[in-house]
Write a protein that holds these residues in place. Structure first.
Motif, PDB file in Angstrom:
ATOM      1  N   GLY A 160       0.726  -1.110  -0.067  1.00  0.00           N
ATOM      2  CA  GLY A 160       0.013  -0.011   0.020  1.00  0.00           C
ATOM      3  C   GLY A 160       0.755   1.132  -0.026  1.00  0.00           C
ATOM      4  N   ILE A 161       0.334   2.357  -0.392  1.00  0.00           N
ATOM      5  CA  ILE A 161       0.964   3.732  -0.330  1.00  0.00           C
ATOM      6  C   ILE A 161      -0.134   4.693   0.440  1.00  0.00           C
ATOM      7  N   VAL A 162       0.641   5.515   1.166  1.00  0.00           N
ATOM      8  CA  VAL A 162      -0.282   6.489   1.731  1.00  0.00           C
ATOM      9  C   VAL A 162       0.713   7.907   1.566  1.00  0.00           C
ATOM     10  N   HIS A 179       2.121  17.702   4.437  1.00  0.00           N
ATOM     11  CA  HIS A 179       2.893  18.985   3.827  1.00  0.00           C
ATOM     12  C   HIS A 179       4.310  18.546   3.183  1.00  0.00           C
ATOM     13  N   ALA A 180       4.629  17.570   2.753  1.00  0.00           N
ATOM     14  CA  ALA A 180       5.805  17.223   1.829  1.00  0.00           C
ATOM     15  C   ALA A 180       5.731  17.722   0.339  1.00  0.00           C
ATOM     16  N   VAL A 181       6.757  18.122  -0.278  1.00  0.00           N
ATOM     17  CA  VAL A 181       6.778  18.462  -1.685  1.00  0.00           C
ATOM     18  C   VAL A 181       7.778  17.270  -2.185  1.00  0.00           C
ATOM     19  N   VAL A 182       7.349  17.094  -3.425  1.00  0.00           N
ATOM     20  CA  VAL A 182       8.465  15.973  -4.151  1.00  0.00           C
ATOM     21  C   VAL A 182       8.461  16.830  -5.579  1.00  0.00           C
ATOM     22  N   GLY A 183       9.823  16.787  -5.994  1.00  0.00           N
ATOM     23  CA  GLY A 183       9.745  17.538  -7.133  1.00  0.00           C
ATOM     24  C   GLY A 183       9.711  16.617  -8.390  1.00  0.00           C
ATOM     25  N   VAL A 194       8.854   9.607   2.815  1.00  0.00           N
ATOM     26  CA  VAL A 194       9.368  11.049   2.899  1.00  0.00           C
ATOM     27  C   VAL A 194       8.696  11.678   4.058  1.00  0.00           C
ATOM     28  N   PRO A 195       9.312  12.362   4.873  1.00  0.00           N
ATOM     29  CA  PRO A 195       9.011  12.683   6.258  1.00  0.00           C
ATOM     30  C   PRO A 195       7.942  14.128   5.908  1.00  0.00           C
ATOM     31  N   VAL A 215      15.845  13.629   0.603  1.00  0.00           N
ATOM     32  CA  VAL A 215      15.266  14.997   0.896  1.00  0.00           C
ATOM     33  C   VAL A 215      16.405  15.921   0.816  1.00  0.00           C
ATOM     34  N   VAL A 216      15.944  17.145  -0.102  1.00  0.00           N
ATOM     35  CA  VAL A 216      16.773  18.204  -0.156  1.00  0.00           C
ATOM     36  C   VAL A 216      16.671  19.590   0.585  1.00  0.00           C
ATOM     37  N   GLY A 217      15.314  19.395   1.433  1.00  0.00           N
ATOM     38  CA  GLY A 217      15.040  20.581   2.252  1.00  0.00           C
ATOM     39  C   GLY A 217      13.919  20.469   3.253  1.00  0.00           C
TER      40      GLY A 217
END
Length: 272
Positions: free
Chosen positions: A208-210, A232-236, A245-246, A258-260
């Motif tokens: 599964g994916i969340v 609230h994460a952002v993925v480029g 991804v935290p 993670v880059v920022g």
């Protein structure tokens, strides 16, 4: 006209052939008037209506723009630019169309729609009992999107054109207010590929994916099975997400890292 020095025979010849010569000159002389301009939309409309471009007993110039049916193009436009549905005047004319689209899908597949949803006219939603698709209030599903349950969309999710989401057995959950860019791919299953058998003969797995709330996945992001993307994460764009991804993280790359942090992220220029 005969001149005074002509013989009677010459004068008769002039009188006989002058009308013929005049008519030939008139036919050869180009018209000084402008050719009428043909409005391309009007010509196209008559072509759609009658197949030949010019209605029987008339001409293309006699066709008015009132013969054009704009409704298919309006639906087509909104399907590819679903955010137009957020504008009240557009949502008003689309209401009856959307009731029909969503009711038809609900009758054909085990899919449920909340209030004020938008679904493009050419989506591909497949759901069976036990593999339902649930679409929260205000969620938009854009053109040419593929969804196979089990998938749950929260409220006000935007799923842009040509995304592909397959819930496998464990399912995909997408939180409220999340933006998913065009051509993203989320696969909640994986193939076994042991070397002693053909891949097609081996079983699949599904964890599964969340995807959390208020997440932004840029265009062409791929998310593999078992991944959790925090609120609230952002993925480029173009990233391949193979690990969690935290919350608040900004991630990019293949594989994504993670880059920022979104809370301290500043808009970057090319020179920075």
């Amino acid at each position: 006209r005969a001149s005074p020095g002509m013989t009677m025979h010459a004068a008769a010849c002039v009188a006989l052939f002058a009308p013929v010569a005049k008519s030939r000159v008139e036919r050869a002389r180009p018209s000084r008037g402008r050719a009428p301009r043909r409005h391309p939309a009007r010509v196209a409309a008559t072509a759609d209506a009658g197949g030949g471009g010019i209605p029987e007993g008339g001409n293309a110039e006699s066709t008015t723009t009132s013969t054009i049916d704009y409704e298919p193009q309006k639906r087509h436009r909104m399907s590819w630019m679903h955010w137009l549905h957020d504008i009240p005047k557009h949502a008003a004319w689309a209401r009856a169309w959307q009731r029909h689209v969503q009711a038809t899908l609900s009758a054909l597949e085990t899919v449920r729609f909340g209030e004020e949803c938008f679904v493009a006219e050419n989506v591909h939603i497949f759901a069976e009992p036990g593999r339902d698709v649930a679409v929260g209030d205000g969620t938009h599903i854009g053109a040419d999107v593929f969804v196979h349950g089990p998938v749950t969309f929260g409220k006000n999710v935007a799923l842009n054109a040509r995304c592909h989401i397959d819930g496998g057995r464990a399912g995909v959950v997408i939180g409220d207010d999340t933006r998913i860019g065009p051509e993203c791919r989320l696969f909640a299953f994986n193939h076994s590929f042991a070397p002693d058998a053909l891949v097609r003969e081996q079983p699949t797995t599904s964890e599964g994916i969340v995807v959390g709330r208020d997440v932004w996945l840029g265009a062409s992001v791929c998310v593999t099975d078992g991944v959790r993307i925090g609120d609230h994460a952002v993925v480029g764009m173009g990233a391949v997400v193979t690990k969690d991804v935290p919350e608040w993280a900004v991630a990019a790359g293949n594989p994504a890292r993670v880059v920022g942090d979104r809370r301290t992220w500043k808009t970057r220029t090319k020179s920075s």
